[in-house]
Design a protein around this motif. Sequence first.
Motif, PDB file in Angstrom:
ATOM      1  N   PHE A  87       0.748  -1.270   0.060  1.00  0.00           N
ATOM      2  CA  PHE A  87      -0.092   0.027   0.010  1.00  0.00           C
ATOM      3  C   PHE A  87       0.826   1.090   0.053  1.00  0.00           C
ATOM      4  O   PHE A  87       0.943   1.942   0.849  1.00  0.00           O
ATOM      5  CB  PHE A  87      -0.820  -0.021   1.173  1.00  0.00           C
ATOM      6  N   CYS A  88       1.762   1.223  -1.000  1.00  0.00           N
ATOM      7  CA  CYS A  88       2.859   2.173  -0.991  1.00  0.00           C
ATOM      8  C   CYS A  88       2.252   3.856  -1.147  1.00  0.00           C
ATOM      9  O   CYS A  88       3.166   4.828  -0.640  1.00  0.00           O
ATOM     10  CB  CYS A  88       3.560   2.068  -2.072  1.00  0.00           C
ATOM     11  N   GLY A  89       1.227   4.026  -1.686  1.00  0.00           N
ATOM     12  CA  GLY A  89       0.764   5.546  -1.508  1.00  0.00           C
ATOM     13  C   GLY A  89       1.615   6.306  -2.451  1.00  0.00           C
ATOM     14  O   GLY A  89       2.157   5.908  -3.559  1.00  0.00           O
ATOM     15  N   CYS A  90       2.206   7.375  -1.880  1.00  0.00           N
ATOM     16  CA  CYS A  90       2.973   8.166  -2.516  1.00  0.00           C
ATOM     17  C   CYS A  90       4.706   7.695  -2.234  1.00  0.00           C
ATOM     18  O   CYS A  90       5.554   8.602  -2.460  1.00  0.00           O
ATOM     19  CB  CYS A  90       2.966   9.810  -2.075  1.00  0.00           C
ATOM     20  N   ILE A  95      10.571   4.815   0.119  1.00  0.00           N
ATOM     21  CA  ILE A  95      11.556   5.580   0.088  1.00  0.00           C
ATOM     22  C   ILE A  95      12.590   5.106   1.049  1.00  0.00           C
ATOM     23  O   ILE A  95      14.062   4.970   1.021  1.00  0.00           O
ATOM     24  CB  ILE A  95      11.399   7.010  -0.112  1.00  0.00           C
ATOM     25  N   ALA A  96      12.211   5.263   2.361  1.00  0.00           N
ATOM     26  CA  ALA A  96      12.852   4.858   3.745  1.00  0.00           C
ATOM     27  C   ALA A  96      13.463   3.503   3.374  1.00  0.00           C
ATOM     28  O   ALA A  96      14.619   3.261   3.922  1.00  0.00           O
ATOM     29  CB  ALA A  96      12.165   4.893   4.796  1.00  0.00           C
ATOM     30  N   PHE A  97      12.874   2.437   3.097  1.00  0.00           N
ATOM     31  CA  PHE A  97      13.396   1.013   2.685  1.00  0.00           C
ATOM     32  C   PHE A  97      14.498   1.272   1.701  1.00  0.00           C
ATOM     33  O   PHE A  97      15.324   0.472   1.994  1.00  0.00           O
ATOM     34  CB  PHE A  97      12.109   0.318   2.380  1.00  0.00           C
ATOM     35  N   ALA A  98      14.211   2.041   0.640  1.00  0.00           N
ATOM     36  CA  ALA A  98      15.173   1.891  -0.423  1.00  0.00           C
ATOM     37  C   ALA A  98      16.623   2.578  -0.099  1.00  0.00           C
ATOM     38  O   ALA A  98      17.546   2.406  -0.607  1.00  0.00           O
ATOM     39  CB  ALA A  98      14.626   2.540  -1.915  1.00  0.00           C
ATOM     40  N   SER A  99      16.414   3.385   1.028  1.00  0.00           N
ATOM     41  CA  SER A  99      17.618   4.076   1.415  1.00  0.00           C
ATOM     42  C   SER A  99      18.540   3.311   2.273  1.00  0.00           C
ATOM     43  O   SER A  99      19.673   3.445   2.447  1.00  0.00           O
ATOM     44  CB  SER A  99      17.265   5.415   2.240  1.00  0.00           C
ATOM     45  N   ARG A 100      17.968   1.856   2.754  1.00  0.00           N
ATOM     46  CA  ARG A 100      18.804   1.105   3.460  1.00  0.00           C
ATOM     47  C   ARG A 100      19.538   0.308   2.629  1.00  0.00           C
ATOM     48  O   ARG A 100      19.390  -0.298   1.696  1.00  0.00           O
ATOM     49  CB  ARG A 100      18.008  -0.006   4.196  1.00  0.00           C
ATOM     50  N   PRO A 101      21.187   0.282   3.112  1.00  0.00           N
ATOM     51  CA  PRO A 101      22.058  -0.522   2.088  1.00  0.00           C
ATOM     52  C   PRO A 101      21.734  -1.979   2.239  1.00  0.00           C
ATOM     53  O   PRO A 101      22.149  -2.487   1.297  1.00  0.00           O
ATOM     54  CB  PRO A 101      23.205  -0.114   2.773  1.00  0.00           C
ATOM     55  N   GLN A 102      21.036  -2.421   3.084  1.00  0.00           N
ATOM     56  CA  GLN A 102      20.690  -3.902   3.248  1.00  0.00           C
ATOM     57  C   GLN A 102      19.550  -4.459   2.215  1.00  0.00           C
ATOM     58  O   GLN A 102      19.410  -5.603   1.991  1.00  0.00           O
ATOM     59  CB  GLN A 102      20.376  -4.338   4.587  1.00  0.00           C
ATOM     60  N   VAL A 103      18.997  -3.426   1.545  1.00  0.00           N
ATOM     61  CA  VAL A 103      17.733  -3.681   0.737  1.00  0.00           C
ATOM     62  C   VAL A 103      18.171  -3.729  -0.771  1.00  0.00           C
ATOM     63  O   VAL A 103      18.780  -2.594  -1.046  1.00  0.00           O
ATOM     64  CB  VAL A 103      16.618  -2.529   0.879  1.00  0.00           C
TER      65      VAL A 103
END
Length: 118
Positions: A87-90, A95-103
């Motif tokens: 339910f990503c919405g905007c 964005i927060a998950f994508a900013s993690r180097p482990q992701v």
Amino acid sequence: ARSSFPRCHYDPERPNGDCGDGITNPFTNEEVPNKFWAQRRRLFSRFDKGIQLDRESWYSVTPEVIASHISKRLVGNGQDIVVLDPFCGCGGNSIAFASRPQVKMVVCVDIDVEKLKK
């Protein structure tokens, strides 16, 4: 730890959503309520770099500092993680998950196709 996010908050004494930075709400109060405009940098610290929100997103997006905390807690010490945001919405949490180097990858799903295009 103190947040590095700008301290902008809604003050009904200031005109048109100005949170002290001198920038007033360019939208009507019906389109984007002044209280949300005043907190735009709490939602996204880089709001002025091109963030686009539709009417619904102004009140439904997870503020950046909260999304960052959630992603840190859920990702932990894993590696090459694939995250599904159903339910990503905007995209605040995505964005927060994508900013993690482990992701390794974030898969965004939403019923509103227009949000996915932007």
